[in-house]
Design an enzyme around this catalytic site. Structure first.
Site, mmCIF file in Angstrom:
data_model
loop_
_atom_site.group_PDB
_atom_site.id
_atom_site.type_symbol
_atom_site.label_atom_id
_atom_site.label_comp_id
_atom_site.label_asym_id
_atom_site.label_seq_id
_atom_site.Cartn_x
_atom_site.Cartn_y
_atom_site.Cartn_z
ATOM 1 N N LYS A 241 -42.376 -0.267 53.309
ATOM 2 C CA LYS A 241 -42.865 -0.039 51.944
ATOM 3 C C LYS A 241 -43.755 1.202 51.828
ATOM 4 C CE LYS A 241 -42.376 -4.817 50.437
ATOM 5 N NZ LYS A 241 -42.995 -5.972 49.760
ATOM 6 N N ASP B 62 -44.123 -6.172 43.263
ATOM 7 C CA ASP B 62 -44.594 -7.398 43.929
ATOM 8 C C ASP B 62 -45.689 -8.092 43.108
ATOM 9 O OD1 ASP B 62 -42.888 -7.323 46.098
ATOM 10 O OD2 ASP B 62 -44.288 -6.245 47.390
#
Ligand code: NAP
Length: 278
Positions: free
Chosen positions: A71, A108
């Site tokens: 990420k 997220d």
């Protein structure tokens, strides 16, 4: 075609490992629901080749999800970054613009907040929250929890300096860092978000029962086997609910789908189907 290009609608999730990923199934179900033809595959990319692999794939594809451990690298390789990605310092979504530029986003935090408030009946306004962990996932959700109106966000991490750095970056008095060894003295919380990777790694995570009471919701960002140890602890400590991260996974995927296709799919049918298969 999406994004005004004549490229085939190709998507992927990158991770290492990635064979366990539910993302291909989720996006295919969203596509079928919305009548959008798409191809979505899982690509295992070791850290050494992630950037080259992602650039090669996105040269003739529309977008990609990014999972552990890539990420931060996904955030770094992008040409433009959303506010959510900048705050988290990481990206779980890459989108190829029609001019070839790569855009990074992070869904997220919005996925967690939507699952908590809309599926798990856990209103966040005025809530006292304990966030366990200060890694990429914790950074991704901390700002969204504050934006959702939590009254207090206490962050505790095995490496205390990382929690202190996250609190410093958040820059509000509602957020505070505490030491792991002081957990027993913190009292109980309305919501405990478990954002460490201890469960997934099969490592013990000793937590005092006093952190939970009959009002507490315990939420593990992981799902499946990796969440079981924390969920068992939350039930044993008397929490009113113990939730895994399957709902967050589906909601963050729906936010990525909306970025790519301009339309947010209904998540409940997909969540119900995956839950039945767990
Ligand atoms: P990460 O960046 O590698 O961070 C790992 C965190 O876990 C760090 O805070 C680390 O503490 C802590 N940790 C690791 N082992 C520990 C142990 N034995 N005891 C206490 N703390 C420990 O990983 P991440 O990206 O934040 O991911 C964390 C979890 O969230 C993973 O299980 C992932 O699957 C899950 N997740 C779920 C979703 C979803 O959609 N449901 C989305 C994102 C992430 P130190 O700083 O001390 O090393």
């Amino acid at each position: 075609m999406p994004h005004g290009t004549d490229l085939p609608a190709r998507y992927a999730v990158f991770g290492h490992p990635i064979s366990h990923s539910l993302s291909p199934a989720i996006h295919r179900l969203f596509g079928a629901q919305c009548g959008i033809a798409l191809e979505y595959v899982a690509i295992d990319a070791p850290p050494v080749s992630f950037e080259a692999d992602a650039r090669r794939f996105l040269a003739d594809a529309h977008g990609a999800n990014v999972s552990l451990p890539h990420k931060a690298a996904a955030f770094a390789l992008a040409d433009e970054r959303s506010a959510a990605a900048i705050r988290a310092g990481s990206a779980n979504v890459l989108t190829r613009r029609p001019d070839g530029r790569l855009a990074a986003d992070n869904t997220d935090g919005s996925g967690l907040v939507r699952d908590l408030t809309e599926r798990q009946q856990c209103p966040l306004q005025g809530c006292r929250v304990l966030l366990l962990g200060a890694g990429g996932a914790a950074r991704g959700v901390a700002w969204e929890l504050l934006d959702a109106g939590v009254a207090e966000l206490t962050i505790v991490n095995r490496t205390a300096d990382t929690a202190a750095a996250l609190v410093g970056a958040l820059g509000v008095t509602r957020a505070r860092a505490r030491y792991w060894q002081d957990l027993a003295e913190l009292g109980s919380f309305d919501l405990i978000v478990h954002a460490t990777s201890a469960g997934v790694l099969g490592q013990p995570l000793p937590l005092p029962h006093g952190l939970a009471d009959a009002q507490t919701v315990g939420y593990d960002l992981s799902y499946g086997h990796g969440a079981q140890s924390f969920l068992r602890w939350a039930r044993a400590a008397g929490a009113r609910a113990a939730c895994d991260g399957l709902g967050m996974l589906v909601e963050q995927a729906a936010d990525a789908f909306a970025l790519w296709h301009g339309r947010r799919p209904a998540t409940d049918p997909v969540y119900a189907r995956l839950r039945a298969e767990q």
